[in-house]
Write an enzyme that holds these catalytic residues in place. Sequence first.
Site, mmCIF file in Angstrom:
data_model
loop_
_atom_site.group_PDB
_atom_site.id
_atom_site.type_symbol
_atom_site.label_atom_id
_atom_site.label_comp_id
_atom_site.label_asym_id
_atom_site.label_seq_id
_atom_site.Cartn_x
_atom_site.Cartn_y
_atom_site.Cartn_z
ATOM 1 C CG HIS A 92 -2.236 -0.785 0.795
ATOM 2 N ND1 HIS A 92 -2.241 -2.154 0.682
ATOM 3 C CD2 HIS A 92 -3.488 -0.385 0.480
ATOM 4 C CE1 HIS A 92 -3.448 -2.554 0.315
ATOM 5 N NE2 HIS A 92 -4.225 -1.495 0.191
ATOM 6 C CG ASP A 156 -6.915 7.295 9.467
ATOM 7 O OD1 ASP A 156 -6.845 7.297 10.704
ATOM 8 O OD2 ASP A 156 -6.751 8.307 8.759
ATOM 9 C CD GLU A 267 -7.608 10.645 11.776
ATOM 10 O OE1 GLU A 267 -8.101 10.900 10.665
ATOM 11 O OE2 GLU A 267 -6.947 9.597 12.014
HETATM 12 P P1 FAD Z 1 4.324 -1.926 1.910
HETATM 13 O O1 FAD Z 1 3.812 -0.850 1.060
HETATM 14 O O2 FAD Z 1 4.249 -3.294 1.382
HETATM 15 O O3 FAD Z 1 5.826 -1.597 2.366
HETATM 16 C C1 FAD Z 1 6.161 -0.324 2.850
HETATM 17 C C2 FAD Z 1 7.648 -0.267 3.217
HETATM 18 O O4 FAD Z 1 7.897 -1.114 4.335
HETATM 19 C C3 FAD Z 1 8.566 -0.772 2.104
HETATM 20 O O5 FAD Z 1 9.760 -0.062 2.176
HETATM 21 C C4 FAD Z 1 8.782 -2.217 2.467
HETATM 22 O O6 FAD Z 1 9.982 -2.728 1.943
HETATM 23 C C5 FAD Z 1 8.815 -2.137 3.984
HETATM 24 N N1 FAD Z 1 8.329 -3.358 4.625
HETATM 25 C C6 FAD Z 1 7.149 -3.995 4.429
HETATM 26 N N2 FAD Z 1 7.068 -5.056 5.252
HETATM 27 C C7 FAD Z 1 8.202 -5.069 5.980
HETATM 28 C C8 FAD Z 1 8.719 -5.927 6.988
HETATM 29 N N3 FAD Z 1 8.026 -6.973 7.447
HETATM 30 N N4 FAD Z 1 9.924 -5.646 7.497
HETATM 31 C C9 FAD Z 1 10.661 -4.581 7.072
HETATM 32 N N5 FAD Z 1 10.232 -3.756 6.116
HETATM 33 C C10 FAD Z 1 9.013 -3.992 5.579
HETATM 34 N N6 FAD Z 1 -0.346 5.215 7.219
HETATM 35 C C11 FAD Z 1 -0.481 5.731 8.445
HETATM 36 O O7 FAD Z 1 0.492 5.900 9.179
HETATM 37 N N7 FAD Z 1 -1.716 6.081 8.919
HETATM 38 C C12 FAD Z 1 -2.837 5.876 8.196
HETATM 39 O O8 FAD Z 1 -3.922 6.180 8.657
HETATM 40 C C13 FAD Z 1 -2.716 5.313 6.914
HETATM 41 N N8 FAD Z 1 -3.802 5.073 6.163
HETATM 42 C C14 FAD Z 1 -3.667 4.519 4.931
HETATM 43 C C15 FAD Z 1 -4.797 4.274 4.168
HETATM 44 C C16 FAD Z 1 -4.694 3.711 2.917
HETATM 45 C C17 FAD Z 1 -5.933 3.436 2.104
HETATM 46 C C18 FAD Z 1 -3.411 3.424 2.397
HETATM 47 C C19 FAD Z 1 -3.257 2.862 1.025
HETATM 48 C C20 FAD Z 1 -2.268 3.679 3.140
HETATM 49 C C21 FAD Z 1 -2.385 4.230 4.412
HETATM 50 N N9 FAD Z 1 -1.274 4.492 5.203
HETATM 51 C C22 FAD Z 1 -1.419 5.009 6.444
HETATM 52 C C23 FAD Z 1 0.078 4.278 4.689
HETATM 53 C C24 FAD Z 1 0.633 2.956 5.119
HETATM 54 O O9 FAD Z 1 0.922 2.941 6.496
HETATM 55 C C25 FAD Z 1 1.949 2.680 4.411
HETATM 56 O O10 FAD Z 1 1.782 2.765 3.029
HETATM 57 C C26 FAD Z 1 2.481 1.321 4.775
HETATM 58 O O11 FAD Z 1 3.751 1.171 4.223
HETATM 59 C C27 FAD Z 1 1.582 0.281 4.209
HETATM 60 O O12 FAD Z 1 1.884 -0.978 4.733
HETATM 61 P P2 FAD Z 1 2.076 -2.148 3.721
HETATM 62 O O13 FAD Z 1 1.989 -3.375 4.522
HETATM 63 O O14 FAD Z 1 1.218 -2.032 2.553
HETATM 64 O O15 FAD Z 1 3.614 -1.867 3.326
#
Ligand code: FAD
Length: 523
Positions: A92, A156, A267
């Site tokens: 994400h 969120d 918020e």
């Molecule tokens: P990914 O996008 O898969 O990875 C993000 C980063 O973390 C990359 O650099 C990846 O290499 C690294 N990573 C992933 N897994 C690991 C692991 N196990 N160990 C080490 N590194 C790792 N963020 C907020 O803080 N608050 C919010 O309210 C919020 N709301 C959101 C709502 C939506 C609809 C979306 C799309 C995003 C939101 N986000 C929010 C952002 C979100 O926290 C970040 O995009 C986060 O990185 C998403 O987690 P993911 O598992 O998809 O990570």
Amino acid sequence: MEFIFLCSRVNALILLLTLCSPYKFIQSPMDFGPLNLLQTTHEASLDFGRIVFNTPSAVLKPRSKTDIALLLSSLSASSLSRVTVSARGAGHSIHGQAQALDGIVVEMESLPVEMEIHKRKGEDGISFVDVSGGALWIEVLKESLKFGLAPRSWTDYLYLTVGGTLSNAGISGQTFKFGPQISNVLQLEIVTGQGELVTCSRTENSELFYSVLGGLGQFGIITKARILLQDAPEKVKWIRAFYDDFDTFTKDQELLVSMPDLVDYVEGFIVLNEQSLHSSSVGFPGNVGFTPDFGTREKPKVYYCIEFGVHDYQLEHMNIDEVVRDISRQMSYMQSQLYSVDVSYFDFLERVRMEELSLRRQGLWDVHHPWLNMFVPKSGIVEFKDLLTESISPDDFMGLILIYPLLRDKWDGNMSAVLPEVGSTDQVMYVVGVLQSANPDTCNHRCLHDLLQHQCSFAQTAHDQIGAKQYLGHQPSPLHWRSHFGRRWDQFARRKSQFDPNYILGPGQGIFTNPHSASSALR
Ligand code: FAD
């Protein structure tokens, strides 16, 4: 430290040669003995942003943390290493942060989810959950609620992985009270860039612990996290109040975050147009009778909305309605423009899912998301808001602009997350999330490119003039990253050379160049 080195040097070399060979795109799964590297998948080069699409050479769907340790120890054992590795959580990110151009993507969601809840354990009687890094927060919520417990600090949206949000910070309306998610971690299990499996905490291998939290996936892969839990409330009183004046809006937000004993969630967002009013209300089950006059295209008028929440368990000796009445009496919202609903705690935390489902039905979820999030010092929030509203046209803006206050003392300055450096005496800072969507049907490649260019220069101006720092951001070059980290850069770079000395991890962030990589992922 437990050092896992299951692969012989010969095996490591075969792995390496095969990855670098012209046959890397063969159609059948590549088999490296115990390591089952697979042909790349569509998902591995895709994320929520739909802006960057870097294709890896292979994908690892780990069946255990040992697979991850084997991969990283094999790669780092070779001084010829040209291969980079990214952990991918739920994908994400916005700008390809979890991608690895010509490298290997580790699909963390393939790790079997392990979750163990500990209710009031240890001398302190604290509750916590041990959970795998690839688990989704919604899974953590569902499991912990079975014990009447829940994490204290959220995002969120809950369809994000534990490892993914802990690599950033993890913020939401509870952050003013409990700090970001990274402030609520007791212990981590990490596979470092060298393939070592290490357990770390504030007292054990603490340098690794602090590095990884907010560390953008640069120092190791989180395979397990121990997260603090609290008693879960059953219900939440969820309130929305509207404003036509920015100063009054922020003053009331700051009033609310000064009452952590009564208020559980704060918020807010800018009400730019009808769309932002309606889309943000999808999850809010109340009847909002706010019908603002948005002015004209030449002279637009914007409004602001505060959201706050009060948990029912706070109020064993008080009536929740009286508490909300007492709080709202101190606020200065527009006359009669306060709306409240009672919802279950689960539905409250699931609120963005409702918006997702609504957008999916309209075909507006899988579109481009040129999002920009920034931490803004309190001293610059008015200037930031003015710059922002001058730079967008309310009629054309699709999406939501979040603004809410956070408190600095809830953040641990030793962790890797970067906050604004200025205004050190100010406890309050703001997060502003410009969560814009660009539908390819109405915004073509050129239009998206212009939006991104504009965003980039806006972020640079906000950084240079106001001292704002990007959150979840993308920087155009390693030099920009240095400037982003500011005085924290030397520490970040030193930690990188300590825990990932071959620069294997996290190429999608574009912070470091793998010295051996011909096609480094710097864009
Ligand atoms: P990914 O996008 O898969 O990875 C993000 C980063 O973390 C990359 O650099 C990846 O290499 C690294 N990573 C992933 N897994 C690991 C692991 N196990 N160990 C080490 N590194 C790792 N963020 C907020 O803080 N608050 C919010 O309210 C919020 N709301 C959101 C709502 C939506 C609809 C979306 C799309 C995003 C939101 N986000 C929010 C952002 C979100 O926290 C970040 O995009 C986060 O990185 C998403 O987690 P993911 O598992 O998809 O990570």
